[in-house]
Write a protein that holds these residues in place. Sequence first.
Motif, PDB file in Angstrom:
ATOM      1  N   ASN A 136      56.831  38.816  40.451  1.00 43.75           N
ATOM      2  CA  ASN A 136      55.401  39.069  40.512  1.00 43.75           C
ATOM      3  C   ASN A 136      55.008  39.986  41.658  1.00 43.75           C
ATOM      4  O   ASN A 136      53.941  40.587  41.629  1.00 43.75           O
ATOM      5  CB  ASN A 136      54.624  37.753  40.633  1.00 43.75           C
ATOM      6  N   ASN A 139      50.908  42.693  43.663  1.00 44.33           N
ATOM      7  CA  ASN A 139      51.074  41.320  43.203  1.00 44.33           C
ATOM      8  C   ASN A 139      50.615  41.218  41.748  1.00 44.33           C
ATOM      9  O   ASN A 139      49.447  41.420  41.451  1.00 44.33           O
ATOM     10  CB  ASN A 139      50.250  40.381  44.088  1.00 44.33           C
ATOM     11  N   HIS A 140      51.532  40.878  40.859  1.00 41.58           N
ATOM     12  CA  HIS A 140      51.208  40.719  39.437  1.00 41.58           C
ATOM     13  C   HIS A 140      50.986  39.263  39.061  1.00 41.58           C
ATOM     14  O   HIS A 140      50.880  38.940  37.886  1.00 41.58           O
ATOM     15  CB  HIS A 140      52.331  41.305  38.570  1.00 41.58           C
ATOM     16  N   GLY A 141      50.908  38.390  40.057  1.00 43.91           N
ATOM     17  CA  GLY A 141      50.769  36.966  39.770  1.00 43.91           C
ATOM     18  C   GLY A 141      49.623  36.344  40.543  1.00 43.91           C
ATOM     19  O   GLY A 141      48.661  37.010  40.903  1.00 43.91           O
ATOM     20  N   ALA A 142      49.778  35.052  40.805  1.00 46.29           N
ATOM     21  CA  ALA A 142      48.755  34.277  41.521  1.00 46.29           C
ATOM     22  C   ALA A 142      48.670  34.718  42.976  1.00 46.29           C
ATOM     23  O   ALA A 142      49.617  35.283  43.523  1.00 46.29           O
ATOM     24  CB  ALA A 142      49.100  32.789  41.448  1.00 46.29           C
ATOM     25  N   ALA A 143      47.532  34.437  43.593  1.00 48.17           N
ATOM     26  CA  ALA A 143      47.331  34.763  45.008  1.00 48.17           C
ATOM     27  C   ALA A 143      48.391  34.075  45.853  1.00 48.17           C
ATOM     28  O   ALA A 143      48.810  32.959  45.558  1.00 48.17           O
ATOM     29  CB  ALA A 143      45.934  34.337  45.444  1.00 48.17           C
ATOM     30  N   LEU A 144      48.845  34.749  46.894  1.00 47.96           N
ATOM     31  CA  LEU A 144      49.788  34.169  47.829  1.00 47.96           C
ATOM     32  C   LEU A 144      49.637  34.857  49.170  1.00 47.96           C
ATOM     33  O   LEU A 144      48.844  35.795  49.306  1.00 47.96           O
ATOM     34  CB  LEU A 144      51.229  34.244  47.311  1.00 47.96           C
ATOM     35  N   LYS A 145      50.379  34.371  50.161  1.00 53.94           N
ATOM     36  CA  LYS A 145      50.308  34.936  51.498  1.00 53.94           C
ATOM     37  C   LYS A 145      51.695  35.332  51.966  1.00 53.94           C
ATOM     38  O   LYS A 145      52.657  34.597  51.756  1.00 53.94           O
ATOM     39  CB  LYS A 145      49.732  33.928  52.487  1.00 53.94           C
ATOM     40  N   ALA A 202      45.832  39.066  47.149  1.00 48.77           N
ATOM     41  CA  ALA A 202      44.988  38.526  46.087  1.00 48.77           C
ATOM     42  C   ALA A 202      45.732  38.487  44.753  1.00 48.77           C
ATOM     43  O   ALA A 202      46.680  39.254  44.525  1.00 48.77           O
ATOM     44  CB  ALA A 202      43.727  39.371  45.944  1.00 48.77           C
ATOM     45  N   GLU A 203      45.301  37.597  43.894  1.00 50.38           N
ATOM     46  CA  GLU A 203      45.834  37.539  42.534  1.00 50.38           C
ATOM     47  C   GLU A 203      45.650  38.904  41.889  1.00 50.38           C
ATOM     48  O   GLU A 203      44.549  39.467  41.914  1.00 50.38           O
ATOM     49  CB  GLU A 203      45.081  36.472  41.740  1.00 50.38           C
ATOM     50  N   HIS A 204      46.727  39.460  41.383  1.00 50.33           N
ATOM     51  CA  HIS A 204      46.733  40.797  40.767  1.00 50.33           C
ATOM     52  C   HIS A 204      46.164  41.849  41.715  1.00 50.33           C
ATOM     53  O   HIS A 204      45.529  42.797  41.294  1.00 50.33           O
ATOM     54  CB  HIS A 204      45.978  40.791  39.431  1.00 50.33           C
ATOM     55  N   ASP A 255      54.550  30.341  49.234  1.00 49.11           N
ATOM     56  CA  ASP A 255      55.006  29.494  48.135  1.00 49.11           C
ATOM     57  C   ASP A 255      56.490  29.137  48.269  1.00 49.11           C
ATOM     58  O   ASP A 255      57.078  28.532  47.384  1.00 49.11           O
ATOM     59  CB  ASP A 255      54.734  30.158  46.779  1.00 49.11           C
TER      60      ASP A 255
END
Length: 155
Positions: A24, A50-56, A91-93, A128
């Motif tokens: 992602n 980022n092609h997925g959910a939000a992460l840090k 951010a997500e995507h 994550d």
Amino acid sequence: MKQIFKHVFNFVLLSCTSFTALANVMLVDGYVRAMPPSVPNTAAYFTLMNHGAALKLIGVNTSVAREAQLHTVIEEDGVVKMRQQESFAIAEHGNLQLMPAGEHVMLLGLNKPLEIGAKVDLTLKFDDGSQQVISLPVSAQTMANQDEKMEHHQH
């Protein structure tokens, strides 16, 4: 036999989860700034998509320096300063763009001077639990998509 199957199943499940998380986040562009041999620190700039959910992004490891830190540039009372950060949100995507006048990765205590054209591996650590290795060239040039009028600050 049941225990072996259970361990194999868990390994496959964890592997698929890790590969999905890593797939992602993609490196778009980036470089490590070339510095004179007498300068013990440098910085890495790159863009992640980022092609997925939000992460840090919560940390970076590298073998070329004693330490890698997440930093940002701020202006306080007319003075430009760097501040270490705990994380950078993606951010997500969305995209995370690290650049000279903003968020970036400081490479502190270089083991040896970095030569232009060499590759620097950075292991990115996400909130994550996933990790991703990216390889960036050492360059005196800026990324093609950077604004040429942006102020450049020495670290």
